[in-house]
Design a protein around this motif. Structure first.
Motif: not given
Length: 97
Positions: A4, A74-75, A77, A93-97
């Motif tokens: 991230a 990869k993500s 924020a 945030l990563i878990t939510a996506f």
């Protein structure tokens, strides 16, 4: 490639250290922090996870776009230089996506 990327537009030296400090204390394992500054701002951080780049235009949207272009995660924020994030902010945030 980092898992991230966190992009932080910053023009205020008095705030960025506190923000970056909170980002570096997060419980997320593999991430990078990209601090996007104006050409007349000078920041440096000893942690290898932090990169400082200069934006090639003006405004917050341009700073965010420059940060995205420089990111390797990869993500992506975003946060602001006056924010102090919680330890679980990015992993949440990563878990939510």
């Amino acid at each position: 490639m980092a898992y991230a990327s966190v992009v932080v537009p910053s023009y205020r030296a008095q705030l960025i250290d506190r923000c970056v400090g909170s980002l570096l204390r997060m419980d997320c394992g593999d991430f990078e922090v990209i601090v996007v500054t104006r050409p007349d701002s000078y920041f440096s951080f000893p942690d290898r996870r932090v990169r400082v780049i200069e934006q090639d235009g003006s405004g917050q949207a341009n700073a965010r776009n420059c940060g995205v272009q420089a990111s390797s995660g990869k993500s992506v924020a975003f946060t602001a230089d006056d924010c102090v994030v919680s330890k679980r902010w990015l992993s949440g945030l990563i878990t939510a996506f």
